[in-house]
Design a protein around this motif. Structure first.
Motif, PDB file in Angstrom:
ATOM      1  N   ALA A 238      -2.220   5.629  -2.563  1.00  0.00           N
ATOM      2  CA  ALA A 238      -3.450   5.306  -3.289  1.00  0.00           C
ATOM      3  C   ALA A 238      -3.255   5.338  -4.797  1.00  0.00           C
ATOM      4  CB  ALA A 238      -4.556   6.288  -2.891  1.00  0.00           C
ATOM      5  N   SER A 239      -2.024   5.527  -5.251  1.00  0.00           N
ATOM      6  CA  SER A 239      -1.780   5.626  -6.695  1.00  0.00           C
ATOM      7  C   SER A 239      -1.818   4.265  -7.359  1.00  0.00           C
ATOM      8  CB  SER A 239      -0.423   6.270  -6.951  1.00  0.00           C
ATOM      9  OG  SER A 239       0.618   5.410  -6.508  1.00  0.00           O
ATOM     10  N   ALA A 240      -1.956   4.271  -8.683  1.00  0.00           N
ATOM     11  CA  ALA A 240      -1.907   3.019  -9.449  1.00  0.00           C
ATOM     12  C   ALA A 240      -0.554   2.342  -9.283  1.00  0.00           C
ATOM     13  CB  ALA A 240      -2.191   3.307 -10.924  1.00  0.00           C
ATOM     14  N   ALA A 241       0.515   3.130  -9.267  1.00  0.00           N
ATOM     15  CA  ALA A 241       1.853   2.567  -9.110  1.00  0.00           C
ATOM     16  C   ALA A 241       2.003   1.856  -7.772  1.00  0.00           C
ATOM     17  CB  ALA A 241       2.908   3.669  -9.244  1.00  0.00           C
ATOM     18  N   ALA A 242       1.451   2.459  -6.702  1.00  0.00           N
ATOM     19  CA  ALA A 242       1.537   1.841  -5.380  1.00  0.00           C
ATOM     20  C   ALA A 242       0.773   0.521  -5.354  1.00  0.00           C
ATOM     21  CB  ALA A 242       0.991   2.799  -4.324  1.00  0.00           C
ATOM     22  N   LEU A 243      -0.395   0.491  -5.987  1.00  0.00           N
ATOM     23  CA  LEU A 243      -1.179  -0.748  -6.037  1.00  0.00           C
ATOM     24  C   LEU A 243      -0.444  -1.815  -6.838  1.00  0.00           C
ATOM     25  CD1 LEU A 243      -3.716  -2.415  -5.498  1.00  0.00           C
ATOM     26  CD2 LEU A 243      -4.787  -1.280  -7.470  1.00  0.00           C
ATOM     27  N   LEU A 244       0.098  -1.455  -7.974  1.00  0.00           N
ATOM     28  CA  LEU A 244       0.814  -2.437  -8.799  1.00  0.00           C
ATOM     29  C   LEU A 244       2.006  -3.019  -8.048  1.00  0.00           C
ATOM     30  CD1 LEU A 244       0.720  -0.674 -12.278  1.00  0.00           C
ATOM     31  CD2 LEU A 244      -0.363  -2.850 -11.697  1.00  0.00           C
ATOM     32  N   THR A 245       2.711  -2.185  -7.313  1.00  0.00           N
ATOM     33  CA  THR A 245       3.834  -2.687  -6.512  1.00  0.00           C
ATOM     34  C   THR A 245       3.348  -3.684  -5.472  1.00  0.00           C
ATOM     35  OG1 THR A 245       5.100  -0.654  -6.834  1.00  0.00           O
ATOM     36  CG2 THR A 245       5.687  -2.024  -4.945  1.00  0.00           C
ATOM     37  N   ALA A 246       2.242  -3.353  -4.792  1.00  0.00           N
ATOM     38  CA  ALA A 246       1.706  -4.244  -3.761  1.00  0.00           C
ATOM     39  C   ALA A 246       1.231  -5.566  -4.359  1.00  0.00           C
ATOM     40  CB  ALA A 246       0.552  -3.554  -3.040  1.00  0.00           C
ATOM     41  N   LEU A 247       0.726  -5.531  -5.577  1.00  0.00           N
ATOM     42  CA  LEU A 247       0.222  -6.752  -6.215  1.00  0.00           C
ATOM     43  C   LEU A 247       1.351  -7.714  -6.591  1.00  0.00           C
ATOM     44  CD1 LEU A 247      -2.509  -5.177  -8.504  1.00  0.00           C
ATOM     45  CD2 LEU A 247      -2.927  -6.709  -6.592  1.00  0.00           C
ATOM     46  N   ARG A 248       2.570  -7.216  -6.631  1.00  0.00           N
ATOM     47  CA  ARG A 248       3.701  -8.067  -6.963  1.00  0.00           C
ATOM     48  C   ARG A 248       4.197  -8.858  -5.745  1.00  0.00           C
ATOM     49  NH1 ARG A 248       5.304  -3.146  -9.715  1.00  0.00           N
ATOM     50  NH2 ARG A 248       4.876  -3.345 -11.941  1.00  0.00           N
ATOM     51  N   GLU A 249       3.675  -8.485  -4.575  1.00  0.00           N
ATOM     52  CA  GLU A 249       4.064  -9.166  -3.337  1.00  0.00           C
ATOM     53  C   GLU A 249       2.960 -10.133  -2.930  1.00  0.00           C
ATOM     54  OE1 GLU A 249       6.996  -8.608  -2.073  1.00  0.00           O
ATOM     55  OE2 GLU A 249       7.510  -6.957  -3.441  1.00  0.00           O
TER      56      GLU A 249
END
Length: 255
Positions: A238-249
């Motif tokens: 649920a972290s910002a880093a996890a979301l940003l990674t997912a948005l790159r896919e």
């Protein structure tokens, strides 16, 4: 990534912090908090669990609200923190505990129950006769964590510290916000957050179910797909880093 226009649904303070991180990455977001944190009044059972804290071989704190409220209780009943193993599901929760001089372990990759269960230090903590684990959380949620720990021979108890309510909004607030701001992705941080999203969507859910939905774990992904969400992205945290990674896919933004 700048094609994304996301709806954030976390509590207001957490949505504001996430929005700042997304803005730095050039991503537009709009906040409609679907979780309202309400601390549970301290009961005799809660007092007993806190006072018996040193009977546990591990304490797991699963969210930032649980960490904040738990630390306040700890201060009241333990002038000096007991010597035991603390664990958190993610780095942000761990930081709250570390700020109060607690020694906390958490997964380096993936801030969800599955990643925590693979943490060697947690496995080591429960390798002892009659291991007892305390999980600090809100009402409901994270059942997988307790189930797996019990399978490994641990006795697990919950210290439930808060409830998650749904703020009051006009009936069409959710679809109106999505249309007015041309949002093309939805973000939820928990199973209850998704349930509130689904509830607030009402008759508009079939249309909203077509938007990419970013969720924090396989459990919430399964819940969303069962409700009819067509494109569900598990961020594995649920972290910002996890979301940003997912948005790159993939998927690509719905424009």
């Amino acid at each position: 990534m700048t094609g994304w226009r996301l709806l954030l649904t976390r509590p207001a303070d957490e949505s504001a912090a996430l929005s700042d991180v997304l803005a730095e990455a050039g991503i537009f977001s709009s906040s409609l908090p679907l979780l309202e944190i309400e601390p549970i009044p301290v009961s005799d059972t809660m007092r007993r669990l806190i006072q018996d804290l040193d009977a546990y071989c591990a304490v797991i704190v699963v969210s930032k609200p649980a960490a904040r409220i738990g630390v306040d209780l700890l201060r009241q009943y333990w002038p000096q923190s007991p010597d035991l193993k603390w664990f958190s599901v993610g780095a942000a929760t761990a930081q709250i505990l570390e700020d109060h001089r607690l020694d906390v372990s958490f997964p380096a990759e993936g801030d969800d129950s599955e990643a925590l269960l693979e943490l060697p230090l947690l496995r080591e903590a429960i390798v002892r006769p009659d291991p007892r684990v305390l999980i600090m959380r809100g009402e409901g949620g994270r059942e997988l964590l307790a189930e797996r720990l019990r399978e490994r021979g641990a006795s697990v108890e919950y210290l439930e510290l808060y409830r998650r309510g749904l703020p009051q909004y006009p009936p069409a607030a959710l679809p109106d916000r999505i249309e007015a701001e041309r949002l093309n992705g939805l973000v939820v941080s928990s199973g209850q957050g998704f349930e509130h999203l689904h509830q607030l969507a009402g008759d508009a859910w079939p249309q909203l179910a077509r938007l990419p939905l970013f969720v924090p774990s396989p459990r919430v992904a399964e819940l969303a797909r069962a409700a009819g969400a067509l494109t569900v992205v598990d961020c594995r945290g649920a972290s910002a880093a996890a979301l940003l990674t997912a948005l790159r896919e993939p998927p690509e933004p719905v424009l």
